[in-house]
Design a protein around this motif. Structure first.
Motif, mmCIF file in Angstrom:
data_model
loop_
_atom_site.group_PDB
_atom_site.id
_atom_site.type_symbol
_atom_site.label_atom_id
_atom_site.label_comp_id
_atom_site.label_asym_id
_atom_site.label_seq_id
_atom_site.Cartn_x
_atom_site.Cartn_y
_atom_site.Cartn_z
ATOM 1 N N LEU A 57 48.180 -12.373 38.079
ATOM 2 C CA LEU A 57 49.281 -11.478 38.116
ATOM 3 C C LEU A 57 49.406 -10.887 39.529
ATOM 4 C CD1 LEU A 57 50.646 -9.545 36.444
ATOM 5 C CD2 LEU A 57 48.551 -8.194 36.253
ATOM 6 N N TRP A 58 48.144 -10.700 40.241
ATOM 7 C CA TRP A 58 48.312 -10.014 41.592
ATOM 8 C C TRP A 58 48.954 -10.830 42.568
ATOM 9 C CZ3 TRP A 58 48.234 -5.932 39.126
ATOM 10 C CH2 TRP A 58 47.257 -5.620 38.472
ATOM 11 N N ARG A 59 49.026 -12.153 42.415
ATOM 12 C CA ARG A 59 49.875 -13.022 43.349
ATOM 13 C C ARG A 59 51.346 -12.963 43.105
ATOM 14 N NH1 ARG A 59 45.418 -16.582 42.843
ATOM 15 N NH2 ARG A 59 46.290 -17.643 40.966
ATOM 16 N N ARG A 60 51.599 -12.845 41.649
ATOM 17 C CA ARG A 60 52.837 -12.907 41.198
ATOM 18 C C ARG A 60 53.364 -11.457 41.761
ATOM 19 N NH1 ARG A 60 53.907 -12.587 35.887
ATOM 20 N NH2 ARG A 60 51.590 -12.643 35.412
ATOM 21 N N ALA A 61 52.761 -10.270 41.815
ATOM 22 C CA ALA A 61 53.074 -8.987 42.110
ATOM 23 C C ALA A 61 53.336 -9.076 43.773
ATOM 24 C CB ALA A 61 51.927 -8.047 41.910
ATOM 25 N N GLU A 62 52.617 -9.768 44.293
ATOM 26 C CA GLU A 62 52.830 -9.729 45.834
ATOM 27 C C GLU A 62 53.953 -10.625 46.169
ATOM 28 O OE1 GLU A 62 49.006 -11.252 47.404
ATOM 29 O OE2 GLU A 62 48.148 -9.280 47.113
ATOM 30 N N ARG A 63 54.320 -11.670 45.450
ATOM 31 C CA ARG A 63 55.593 -12.623 45.391
ATOM 32 C C ARG A 63 56.602 -11.697 45.259
ATOM 33 N NH1 ARG A 63 52.843 -16.944 43.468
ATOM 34 N NH2 ARG A 63 53.611 -16.656 41.326
ATOM 35 N N GLY A 64 56.644 -10.745 44.231
ATOM 36 C CA GLY A 64 57.721 -9.650 43.917
ATOM 37 C C GLY A 64 57.676 -8.570 44.720
ATOM 38 N N GLY A 65 57.167 -8.600 45.946
ATOM 39 C CA GLY A 65 57.452 -7.445 47.035
ATOM 40 C C GLY A 65 56.403 -6.399 46.797
ATOM 41 N N CYS A 66 55.278 -6.757 45.939
ATOM 42 C CA CYS A 66 54.582 -5.343 45.955
ATOM 43 C C CYS A 66 53.311 -5.463 47.094
ATOM 44 C CB CYS A 66 53.727 -5.274 44.593
ATOM 45 S SG CYS A 66 54.743 -5.251 43.084
ATOM 46 N N SER A 67 53.006 -4.464 47.668
ATOM 47 C CA SER A 67 52.065 -4.568 48.547
ATOM 48 C C SER A 67 50.960 -3.184 48.627
ATOM 49 C CB SER A 67 52.597 -4.584 50.064
ATOM 50 O OG SER A 67 53.383 -3.292 50.121
ATOM 51 N N THR A 68 51.315 -2.352 47.756
ATOM 52 C CA THR A 68 50.294 -1.055 47.781
ATOM 53 C C THR A 68 49.761 -1.154 46.157
ATOM 54 O OG1 THR A 68 52.120 0.400 46.794
ATOM 55 C CG2 THR A 68 51.842 0.261 49.263
ATOM 56 N N PHE A 69 48.679 -0.626 46.123
ATOM 57 C CA PHE A 69 48.028 -0.133 44.973
ATOM 58 C C PHE A 69 48.925 0.258 43.773
ATOM 59 C CE2 PHE A 69 46.084 3.043 42.348
ATOM 60 C CZ PHE A 69 45.543 2.372 41.184
ATOM 61 N N VAL A 70 49.817 0.896 44.133
ATOM 62 C CA VAL A 70 50.823 1.656 43.379
ATOM 63 C C VAL A 70 51.658 0.871 42.834
ATOM 64 C CG1 VAL A 70 52.557 3.627 42.981
ATOM 65 C CG2 VAL A 70 50.466 4.217 43.896
ATOM 66 N N GLN A 71 52.403 -0.107 43.789
ATOM 67 C CA GLN A 71 53.509 -1.143 43.277
ATOM 68 C C GLN A 71 52.734 -1.908 42.365
ATOM 69 O OE1 GLN A 71 54.391 -2.101 47.467
ATOM 70 N NE2 GLN A 71 56.361 -1.052 47.170
ATOM 71 N N LYS A 72 51.415 -2.689 42.851
ATOM 72 C CA LYS A 72 50.860 -3.799 42.001
ATOM 73 C C LYS A 72 50.333 -2.977 40.668
ATOM 74 C CE LYS A 72 48.890 -6.083 45.775
ATOM 75 N NZ LYS A 72 47.592 -6.528 46.445
ATOM 76 N N ARG A 73 49.973 -1.900 40.475
ATOM 77 C CA ARG A 73 49.650 -1.165 39.225
ATOM 78 C C ARG A 73 51.204 -1.218 38.210
ATOM 79 N NH1 ARG A 73 49.954 3.533 36.749
ATOM 80 N NH2 ARG A 73 48.112 4.034 35.215
ATOM 81 N N ASN A 74 52.084 -0.616 38.918
ATOM 82 C CA ASN A 74 53.559 -0.487 38.424
ATOM 83 C C ASN A 74 53.747 -1.943 37.750
ATOM 84 O OD1 ASN A 74 53.500 2.034 38.677
ATOM 85 N ND2 ASN A 74 54.638 2.326 40.262
ATOM 86 N N PHE A 75 53.807 -3.023 38.762
ATOM 87 C CA PHE A 75 54.127 -4.380 38.421
ATOM 88 C C PHE A 75 53.340 -4.714 37.095
ATOM 89 C CE2 PHE A 75 53.495 -9.120 38.421
ATOM 90 C CZ PHE A 75 54.844 -9.451 38.673
ATOM 91 N N GLY A 76 52.046 -4.471 37.187
ATOM 92 C CA GLY A 76 51.074 -4.859 36.178
ATOM 93 C C GLY A 76 51.459 -4.385 34.697
ATOM 94 N N ILE A 77 51.923 -2.944 34.701
ATOM 95 C CA ILE A 77 52.341 -2.400 33.663
ATOM 96 C C ILE A 77 53.662 -2.857 33.224
ATOM 97 C CG2 ILE A 77 53.223 0.119 32.696
ATOM 98 C CD1 ILE A 77 50.922 1.271 34.424
ATOM 99 N N ALA A 78 54.727 -3.219 34.287
ATOM 100 C CA ALA A 78 55.957 -3.633 33.780
ATOM 101 C C ALA A 78 55.828 -5.061 33.059
ATOM 102 C CB ALA A 78 56.731 -3.867 34.791
ATOM 103 N N GLU A 79 54.720 -5.912 33.466
ATOM 104 C CA GLU A 79 54.597 -7.045 32.791
ATOM 105 C C GLU A 79 54.074 -7.001 31.264
ATOM 106 O OE1 GLU A 79 54.343 -10.786 34.248
ATOM 107 O OE2 GLU A 79 56.167 -9.513 35.101
ATOM 108 N N ASP A 80 53.124 -5.802 31.370
ATOM 109 C CA ASP A 80 52.819 -5.306 29.744
ATOM 110 C C ASP A 80 53.938 -5.073 29.071
ATOM 111 O OD1 ASP A 80 50.186 -6.187 30.369
ATOM 112 O OD2 ASP A 80 49.473 -3.907 30.600
ATOM 113 N N VAL A 81 54.820 -4.273 29.547
ATOM 114 C CA VAL A 81 56.247 -3.791 28.874
ATOM 115 C C VAL A 81 56.967 -4.980 28.613
ATOM 116 C CG1 VAL A 81 58.313 -2.794 29.105
ATOM 117 C CG2 VAL A 81 56.363 -1.533 29.945
ATOM 118 N N GLN A 82 57.097 -6.210 29.366
ATOM 119 C CA GLN A 82 57.680 -7.208 28.928
ATOM 120 C C GLN A 82 56.960 -8.108 27.883
ATOM 121 O OE1 GLN A 82 57.375 -10.839 31.662
ATOM 122 N NE2 GLN A 82 59.762 -11.136 31.289
ATOM 123 N N GLN A 83 55.545 -8.205 27.976
ATOM 124 C CA GLN A 83 54.947 -9.007 26.831
ATOM 125 C C GLN A 83 54.903 -8.145 25.423
ATOM 126 O OE1 GLN A 83 53.521 -11.749 27.097
ATOM 127 N NE2 GLN A 83 54.610 -12.004 29.098
#
Length: 186
Positions: A57-83
């Motif tokens: 998940l965090w590798r995909r977040a980095e590929r998606g342009g996330c570099s900070t904790f907040v961006q990665k956290r938001n990416f993780g939550i967005a993945e949960d919204v998709q699921q």
């Protein structure tokens, strides 16, 4: 609600369906659950699989342009919204399908995310409608309408299909928040 007046009510307490999105987890520190599961890792338990899932998940977040904790956290939550969107779509389709239906979650995911590339409210809806087995499911999602938002000040103008399309949007930045998703189902 279906037939005999049965309803399913779910209360969303937090996201992070598969992985922890805490700051400690993102920085590599263990959560209490991870520490508890640490003993199971040596025995091939679930902690190893969970760790692999988190790292992916965090590798995909980095590929998606996330570099900070907040961006990665938001990416993780967005993945949960998709699921969650895929889960709702699957539950609605399966609930209205006959007993002999062979529809499974992976097929729904493939249709929504690969075949129709997130075009749920138009292309996937038309595809599902072509099968009479799912006519009631389409009507149910068509019947979910607009209403007030959680704050009561703004209107939500998404039907069931529109909300599901927003939830499974291929761009994680355009997915709605968990709170916005709940407004349609209140």
């Amino acid at each position: 609600e279906r037939g005999g007046g049965q309803t399913l009510k779910a209360k969303l307490r937090e996201l992070s369906l598969c992985v922890s999105v805490t700051e400690a987890s993102l920085r590599g520190g263990g959560t209490l659950a991870e520490l508890w599961e640490a003993g199971a890792e040596g025995r091939g338990g679930p902690a190893g699989a969970r760790r692999e899932h988190e790292e992916d998940l965090w590798r995909r977040a980095e590929r998606g342009g996330c570099s900070t904790f907040v961006q990665k956290r938001n990416f993780g939550i967005a993945e949960d919204v998709q699921q969650m969107g895929l889960s709702i779509l699957f539950l609605v389709l399966r609930s209205f399908a006959g007993q002999e239906s062979e529809l499974d979650f992976d097929t729904v995911r493939r249709y929504a995310c690969v075949t129709f590339k997130g075009e749920v409210s138009t292309e996937l809806r038309d595809f599902v409608l072509a099968d009479t087995e799912y006519a009631d499911a389409v009507a149910y999602l068509d019947g979910l309408g607009s209403g007030p938002s959680a704050d009561g000040d703004t209107a939500v103008d998404l039907d069931g299909w529109g909300l599901l399309e927003a939830m499974v949007d291929p761009d994680w930045r355009r997915r709605p928040t968990a709170e916005a998703c709940l407004t349609l189902f209140r």
